[in-house]
Design an enzyme around this catalytic site. Structure first.
Site, PDB file in Angstrom:
ATOM      1  NE  ARG A  64      40.645  16.552  28.262  1.00  0.00           N
ATOM      2  CZ  ARG A  64      40.308  15.256  28.048  1.00  0.00           C
ATOM      3  NH1 ARG A  64      39.272  14.968  28.698  1.00  0.00           N
ATOM      4  NH2 ARG A  64      40.881  14.444  27.449  1.00  0.00           N
ATOM      5  CG  ASP A 107      35.638  18.839  30.074  1.00  0.00           C
ATOM      6  OD1 ASP A 107      36.021  18.568  28.769  1.00  0.00           O
ATOM      7  OD2 ASP A 107      35.208  18.044  30.872  1.00  0.00           O
ATOM      8  CE  LYS A 204      54.249  16.208   5.337  1.00  0.00           C
ATOM      9  NZ  LYS A 204      55.034  16.802   6.152  1.00  0.00           N
ATOM     10  CG  HIS A 262      48.313  11.934   6.206  1.00  0.00           C
ATOM     11  ND1 HIS A 262      47.730  13.357   6.316  1.00  0.00           N
ATOM     12  CD2 HIS A 262      48.963  12.008   7.627  1.00  0.00           C
ATOM     13  CE1 HIS A 262      47.622  13.696   7.507  1.00  0.00           C
ATOM     14  NE2 HIS A 262      48.435  13.209   8.070  1.00  0.00           N
ATOM     15  CE  LYS A 362      51.964   6.777  15.248  1.00  0.00           C
ATOM     16  NZ  LYS A 362      52.898   8.005  14.876  1.00  0.00           N
TER      17      LYS A 362
END
Length: 461
Positions: A64, A107, A204, A262, A362
């Protein structure tokens, strides 16, 4: 005290060249987002440098954000140059690669966009682009359904010549009900054999090595069970905040972003039984058996065996950082978790009674993704007269930032004291680093930003 004992491979390892892929146009939905800049474009650049990318491979980014193809190339080039996932970045290499990149503003929630997309792809094909289309949906789960329906509405789900495939990134739906609804939408538009529901963690190198490490070495498989293993820790910590992913993260949170995909994949690879073959269906069957064996949690269990947190404002690496609720685009009263810790119990013959502690967050102290398998302690009567503490053995599978597998064990040194040694096969690691300590967060970061120290694990037992 700790020591590192490095082992050299018995024979010199050589990497086989990667095969050249089919020609195709890769259409990335959400191309102006974080995943494209940090992961997809660096990965594609690496493949091009390896020489395994078809000359007729191109990228059409959809987003967008208003920008031209030239601006898209410049921004992704800047990101690739600084990405830790980019190998051997060079200006000349990027100049050759960026000619493959194109951008289209649109969009994806607007049904009128998809006829424009079809026209753009038809024009590219007339100008020599591949007739094969690979759609990559890298968007919040709530807009995946409209994208699939939009593609089907203009006939981009099937081709008379060439092939069409679709890749769906995690998270796949918000919960079981929405996942089933999304699956029904997928099956109504695409053939199942053309659909790829992926978890990029499985790409990975160290993650792919887990099964080989477990099942090709008779040293480990006999003790890989409840008789010898005390508990397992799976950690995925990041120093960054949500950055410019606020819209995605507000809808997802740490549980859906990391734990439900994950980290449960890492748990499955750590806990699964050996498959009869290394093919997709055989491995999947054993993973499903692990998931079915996880003990369901009651409301009381959730209160006792889970932790949710949210980082607040503070100082990280000497810099002032905002709290989650102060990030641009985040609701100032948001209850979305940025930290999650869960204790899982796998009720089968191999793992009954062995807790699996999963945690992710985080704005933590360091970037770290690893699996730690803690073996049970030995009887200590033999060493009762010594001052040394004999710690249990630990097998650490490091996924990032330093890939590798290490084994911690005890031995006696010349002054008669015990020393903890860490065995690291050099063929599996990029570089040897010092022994890793237990993960803790900086107190100055936030009072709501928590790790899982020993006392918390004791509470969750």
């Amino acid at each position: 005290m700790s020591a590192i004992i490095q082992a050299n491979p018995v024979e010199k390892l050589s990497q086989e060249p990667l095969p050249t892929g089919d020609s195709c146009v890769l259409i990335i939905f959400g191309a102006s987002g974080d995943l494209t800049r940090r992961k997809l474009i660096p990965g594609l650049y690496n493949l091009a440098c390896e020489g395994c990318m078809n000359p007729q491979f191109e990228v059409l980014g959809i987003g967008r954000t208003p920008m031209s193809s030239e601006e898209f190339r410049r921004k992704t080039g800047e990101a690739a140059a600084t990405s830790k996932d980019t190998r051997d970045f060079s200006n000349s290499g990027w100049t050759d690669f960026e000619t493959r990149l194109n951008y289209m503003e649109g969009d994806i929630n607007d049904p009128k966009f998809y006829p424009r997309l079809r026209v753009r792809l038809e024009e590219m094909e007339k100008n020599g682009s591949s007739p094969n289309h690979l759609f990559y949906v890298s968007t919040p789960a709530s807009v995946a359904g409209p994208i699939i329906e939009g593609l089907g509405g203009v006939g981009l789900n099937r081709r008379d010549h060439g092939w069409t495939r679709i890749v769906l990134e995690k998270p796949f739906g918000r919960d079981l009900e929405s996942a089933n609804v999304l699956n029904d939408v997928v099956h109504s538009v695409f053939d199942e054999k053309t659909v790829y529901r992926i978890d990029h963690y499985l790409g990975k190198e160290t993650v792919q090595n887990i099964l080989v490490f477990r099942f090709s070495n008779s040293l480990f498989e006999p003790v890989w069970n409840r008789n010898y293993i005390d508990y397992v820790e799976i950690t995925a910590a990041e120093t960054v905040g949500v950055e410019n992913r606020a819209a995605f993260y507000e809808e997802t949170g740490a549980l859906r972003d990391m734990v439900a995909n994950h980290l449960l994949q890492l748990l499955a690879l750590t806990a699964m039984e050996p498959p009869v073959a290394f093919d997709a269906d055989s491995v999947r069957e054993q993973k499903v058996q692990v998931f079915r064996s996880i003990r369901p949690m009651s409301v009381e269990d959730v209160a006792r065996f889970t932790v949710r947190g949210q980082y607040g404002p503070g100082v990280l690496d000497g810099k002032q950082v905002p709290g989650y609720r102060q990030e641009p685009g985040v609701n100032p009263h948001s209850t979305t978790e940025t930290y999650a810790a869960v204790r899982f119990q796998i009720e089968n013959w191999r793992w009954a009674g062995v807790p699996f502690y999963i945690r992710t967050g985080k704005r933590l102290r360091r970037n770290l993704t690893e699996i730690r398998v803690h073996l049970k302690p030995t009887p200590q009567a033999l060493f009762a007269s010594t001052s040394s503490v004999i710690a249990p053995n630990v097998i650490t599978i490091s996924i990032q930032p330093d890939e590798g597998i290490s084994i911690a064990f005890d031995a006696k040194r010349q002054d008669r004291k015990c020393v903890r040694s860490r065995f690291r096969p050099t063929s599996l690691i990029k570089e040897a680093s010092g022994p890793r300590g237990r993960l803790h967060t900086k107190p100055s970061c936030s009072t709501r930003c928590v790790a899982m120290p020993r006392y918390l694990r004791a509470e969750m037992k």
